[in-house]
Design a protein around this motif. Structure first.
Motif, short mmCIF file in Angstrom:
data_model
loop_
_atom_site.label_atom_id
_atom_site.label_comp_id
_atom_site.label_asym_id
_atom_site.label_seq_id
_atom_site.Cartn_x
_atom_site.Cartn_y
_atom_site.Cartn_z
N GLY A 229 0.90 -1.35 -0.12
CA GLY A 229 0.19 0.14 0.09
C GLY A 229 0.84 1.35 -0.14
N GLY A 230 0.43 2.18 0.19
CA GLY A 230 1.04 3.77 0.16
C GLY A 230 1.41 4.19 -1.25
N ALA A 231 1.96 5.29 -1.38
CA ALA A 231 2.35 5.90 -2.29
C ALA A 231 3.15 5.44 -3.14
CB ALA A 231 2.78 7.40 -2.22
N LEU A 232 4.34 4.54 -2.48
CA LEU A 232 5.40 3.89 -3.16
C LEU A 232 4.95 2.46 -3.56
CD1 LEU A 232 8.41 5.53 -1.47
CD2 LEU A 232 7.39 6.06 -3.71
N GLY A 233 3.84 1.98 -3.19
CA GLY A 233 3.49 0.61 -3.30
C GLY A 233 3.73 -0.49 -2.26
N HIS A 234 4.70 -0.27 -1.35
CA HIS A 234 5.21 -1.19 -0.46
C HIS A 234 5.30 -0.43 0.79
CE1 HIS A 234 5.69 -4.04 -3.77
NE2 HIS A 234 6.30 -3.37 -4.33
N ARG A 235 5.10 -1.35 1.95
CA ARG A 235 5.33 -0.56 3.10
C ARG A 235 6.04 -1.32 4.29
NH1 ARG A 235 0.30 0.76 6.10
NH2 ARG A 235 -0.31 -1.47 5.13
N SER A 236 6.69 -0.70 5.24
CA SER A 236 7.35 -1.64 6.23
C SER A 236 7.07 -0.59 7.75
CB SER A 236 8.91 -1.87 6.12
OG SER A 236 8.93 -2.74 5.33
N SER A 237 6.95 -1.23 8.82
CA SER A 237 6.96 -0.55 10.12
C SER A 237 8.36 -0.88 10.61
CB SER A 237 6.01 -1.34 10.97
OG SER A 237 6.15 -0.70 12.28
N ILE A 238 8.97 0.43 11.11
CA ILE A 238 10.21 0.39 12.00
C ILE A 238 10.04 0.69 13.39
CG2 ILE A 238 11.61 1.23 9.78
CD1 ILE A 238 11.99 3.97 11.30
N VAL A 239 10.70 -0.25 14.11
CA VAL A 239 10.97 0.24 15.43
C VAL A 239 12.48 0.43 15.65
CG1 VAL A 239 10.47 -0.90 17.86
CG2 VAL A 239 9.23 -1.64 15.78
N TRP A 240 12.68 1.54 15.97
CA TRP A 240 14.15 2.19 15.86
C TRP A 240 14.39 2.46 17.49
CZ3 TRP A 240 14.94 7.63 13.35
CH2 TRP A 240 16.13 7.96 13.74
N THR A 241 15.37 1.71 17.90
CA THR A 241 15.84 2.27 19.43
C THR A 241 17.20 3.09 19.40
OG1 THR A 241 15.18 -0.08 20.24
CG2 THR A 241 16.58 1.04 21.32
N GLU A 242 16.84 4.05 20.12
CA GLU A 242 17.95 5.17 20.06
C GLU A 242 18.17 5.85 21.46
OE1 GLU A 242 20.82 6.86 18.91
OE2 GLU A 242 19.72 6.25 17.06
N ARG A 243 19.43 6.26 21.66
CA ARG A 243 19.56 6.70 22.86
C ARG A 243 18.79 7.84 23.17
NH1 ARG A 243 24.74 6.21 20.63
NH2 ARG A 243 25.97 4.25 21.57
N ALA A 244 18.10 8.09 24.29
CA ALA A 244 17.10 9.10 24.62
C ALA A 244 17.79 10.35 24.58
CB ALA A 244 16.68 8.95 26.19
N ALA A 245 19.00 10.68 24.76
CA ALA A 245 19.45 12.07 24.80
C ALA A 245 19.83 12.51 23.39
CB ALA A 245 21.06 11.97 25.28
N GLU A 246 19.66 11.46 22.44
CA GLU A 246 19.69 11.76 20.67
C GLU A 246 18.56 11.92 20.18
OE1 GLU A 246 22.88 12.36 19.49
OE2 GLU A 246 23.79 11.65 21.31
N VAL A 247 17.38 11.70 20.65
CA VAL A 247 16.28 11.76 19.78
C VAL A 247 15.78 12.90 19.59
CG1 VAL A 247 13.94 11.37 20.25
CG2 VAL A 247 15.37 9.33 20.83
N PRO A 248 15.74 14.03 20.35
CA PRO A 248 15.64 15.43 19.85
C PRO A 248 16.08 15.85 18.77
CG PRO A 248 15.77 15.43 22.35
CD PRO A 248 16.16 14.10 21.72
N ALA A 249 17.61 15.64 18.38
CA ALA A 249 18.24 15.82 17.34
C ALA A 249 17.72 15.27 16.21
CB ALA A 249 19.91 16.11 17.85
#
Length: 418
Positions: A229-249
């Motif tokens: 689905g979607g505009a490009l025809g295919h889709r995936s879900s990402i679950v991205w774990t990142e250091r909390a201090a880096e998330v705002p940037a």
């Protein structure tokens, strides 16, 4: 209270929280017991229906799929369920030009069925709501203010001033469960210095049902296939774990900058990318209730346990709890016993506590092992992944764990009726 009122109360179960585990338990109890049991579901969010779950997706293991099939809702969600046919696990730094593959899963956990499906939450919740209503579950779009167990029943005060008597109250009201706190059930847990970012990504090329787990020094980056689905025809879900201090940037510079950061981690295997939804950021934590039960009270789902999403097993633990509790309550009712008695609740806790604690320990250990860039640990973990990949018997053990297919299972997760 006279005897007739007490007997009536023993034919009533109230569930606080209309998340997927609470809805699944309500549906299972109502289908198995019919008019002999009154099942009431209380949640202020019921008025929003399934829309409040939009944008989320879950990896439903084989046991959960069998349970949803038995409950009669799998056909209604199959259009939104993408089979995971195989999985690739890699371990690298973000700057590494090549991501060596250390482990692959390409076998089926049971004949003719993938070991998991990625299922979008909104259609799943919609199907559960419709089936629960058809089965006679009573919906109360209000919260629970207080629960007072006394004299063989518990009296439940609702937010609108009414009082419901019941034999059993199930707290499925989340990790910050007010009912758990009111029952003075202890909680052991800690926060991780990480946040989980969830987003839906569009891409040009077909994912072919393949999931990726890239272990990066800041945490795992999972790419999980969704239905097309979607505009490009295919889709995936990402679950991205990142250091909390880096998330705002990483997420504060606008959609184009966020997509550029995602592309650095996603790679080029699936062609051009588009950010379709998100990312939404969620604090990550580990937590376990000291007991899964109180007086005429059972804890379910996140109210009982919260684990790191590294293995995608949080929902499956909640579904297993719903299956076990539905079985224990139904068996008690058919024997003419009190469904809120200590024996019933002890049976529920015995069946779930060891597996839940074990899965929590595994996910916590994996996160600590892989979310770093310490060279000795990298060598050990990469050797371990390679060893698993070369031993078919050990790999089958890991696949069986991911598919919730090992060990004794409650009847619903075996695809059997209660």
């Amino acid at each position: 209270m006279d005897g007739s009122e007490k007997r009536g109360n023993q034919r009533s179960v109230v569930i606080a929280g209309a998340g997927i585990p609470g809805l699944t338990l309500a549906l299972a109890l109502a289908q198995a017991n019919g008019p002999a049991l009154t099942v009431t579901l209380c949640d202020p969010g019921l008025s929003a229906g399934a829309a409040r779950h939009a944008g989320r997706a879950y990896a439903v293991a084989a046991g959960g799929r069998r349970m949803f099939t038995r409950l009669g809702i799998w056909d209604a969600v199959q259009h939104a369920a993408q089979p995971i046919h195989d999985m690739v696990v890699s371990d690298s730094r973000l700057s590494d030009p090549v991501r060596p593959v250390f482990l692959t899963f390409a076998q089926e956990a049971e004949a003719g069925a993938p070991f998991a499906h990625m299922v979008e939450a909104e259609p799943l919740v919609a199907a559960l709501l419709a089936a629960a209503e058809a089965a006679g579950v009573v919906f109360e779009p209000t919260g629970i203010v207080e629960a007072l167990p006394a004299g063989g029943t518990t009296r439940i005060a609702l937010g609108d001033g009414r009082v419901l008597p019941a034999a059993l109250l199930v707290a499925a009201d989340g990790a910050r469960s007010r009912l758990r706190e009111a029952a003075k059930i202890g909680w052991v847990g800690w926060s991780y210095p990480q946040m989980g970012l969830v987003a839906t990504i569009g891409h040009e090329r077909d994912h072919a049902g393949r999931a990726y787990e890239h272990f990066l020094p800041s945490g795992p980056f999972a790419i999980l296939p969704l239905v097309d689905g979607g505009a490009l025809g295919h889709r995936s879900s990402i679950v991205w774990t990142e250091r909390a201090a880096e998330v705002p940037a990483l997420t504060g510079g606008g959609p184009e900058d966020t997509l550029a950061e995602i592309e650095r981690r996603f790679g080029l295997n699936l062609g051009r990318l588009a950010l379709e939804r998100g990312p939404s950021a969620h604090p990550l934590a580990f937590g376990m209730a000291r007991s899964f039960r109180g007086e005429r009270l059972a804890l379910l789902g996140d109210a009982a346990h919260v684990i790191h999403p590294i293995a995608g097993q949080g929902l499956n633990l909640g579904l297993a709890g719903a299956a076990v509790l539905a079985e224990a309550v139904t068996d008690a009712l058919r024997l003419g016993l009190d469904p809120g008695s200590p024996d019933v609740l002890k049976r529920y806790e015995r069946a779930r506590r060891f597996d839940t604690v074990a899965m929590g320990a595994v996910t916590d250990g994996l996160n600590r092992l892989f979310s770093n860039d310490v060279m000795p640990l990298r060598l050990v973990r990469d050797f371990g992944l390679g060893l698993v990949d070369r031993l078919p018997g050990l790999k089958r053990l890991f696949i069986g764990e991911a598919a919730a297919a090992r060990g004794p299972q409650p009847r619903l997760m075996r695809g059997e009726a209660l």
